[in-house]
Design an enzyme around this catalytic site. Sequence first.
Site: not given
Ligand SMILES: COCc1ccccc1-c1cc(O)c2[nH]cnc(=O)c2c1
Ligand SMILES: [Mg+2]
Length: 215
Positions: A141, A144, A169-170, A199
């Site tokens: 997590d 990416k 995740d993601n 989330e």
């Molecule tokens: C900084 O971007 C935030 C964001 C912005 C838009 C969509 C997704 C995310 C996102 C969502 C997550 O669960 C994440 N988990 C771990 N490292 C991440 O960079 C991460 C980014």
């Molecule tokens: Mg994440």
Amino acid sequence: TRKSRPQRLLKAVEGKATLGDPQSVITAIDHFCRHKEWAMNVGDEKGSILDSLVIELSPVNVLELGTYCGYSTVRIARLLPPGARFITLEFNPDYAAVARQVIGWAGLEDKVQLVEGASGDWIPRLREHFGVQMFDLVFLDHWKDQYLPDTKQLEECGLIQKGTVLLADNVICPGTPDYLKYVRNSPHYDSRYYRSHLEYTKVEDGLEKSVFLGF
Ligand SMILES: COCc1ccccc1-c1cc(O)c2[nH]cnc(=O)c2c1
Ligand SMILES: [Mg+2]
């Protein structure tokens, strides 16, 4: 100077949660992120899928790549059997500082070893430094574009063995295309996608669970 988002999230925990009660910490963070300020925790929807997997696996050795504020760290640590070992790696020192306090507020500091630094630097040193032989569960997590190189490094270091479960995740948002291609096409992994949402939003995202079948 204005507090950072992780510091504002920590304030919400301190103001709402009960010291030593992991569920109240989880609830406080989810409430803050849903109603006050979005933050990139795995969240309640994907978090429930994570919970089910931890309960089913009852893992003894767990590695988390990307601690952030410690939300998933608390979700995992609260479900681990006594004597389990849980290492979480965080590159950003400001995130790590907040995570230590969130984990402490949940009363789980004795179950978790939070290590600051780059995953790529630490993975080759986990065996000799922490005496861990292999991981039963790895939760990815963090950045990416680090998922695939870190997975390959874990394989090369023998920290992924037959039966190890990777949970990422993601895999849709922001997306990890090279990692997905690797685990889905490799004959050494049995991979499946758990469809969910980013989330606290309606945007599609999900978790990919990949079981290592051995070389
Ligand atoms: C900084 O971007 C935030 C964001 C912005 C838009 C969509 C997704 C995310 C996102 C969502 C997550 O669960 C994440 N988990 C771990 N490292 C991440 O960079 C991460 C980014
Ligand atoms: Mg994440």
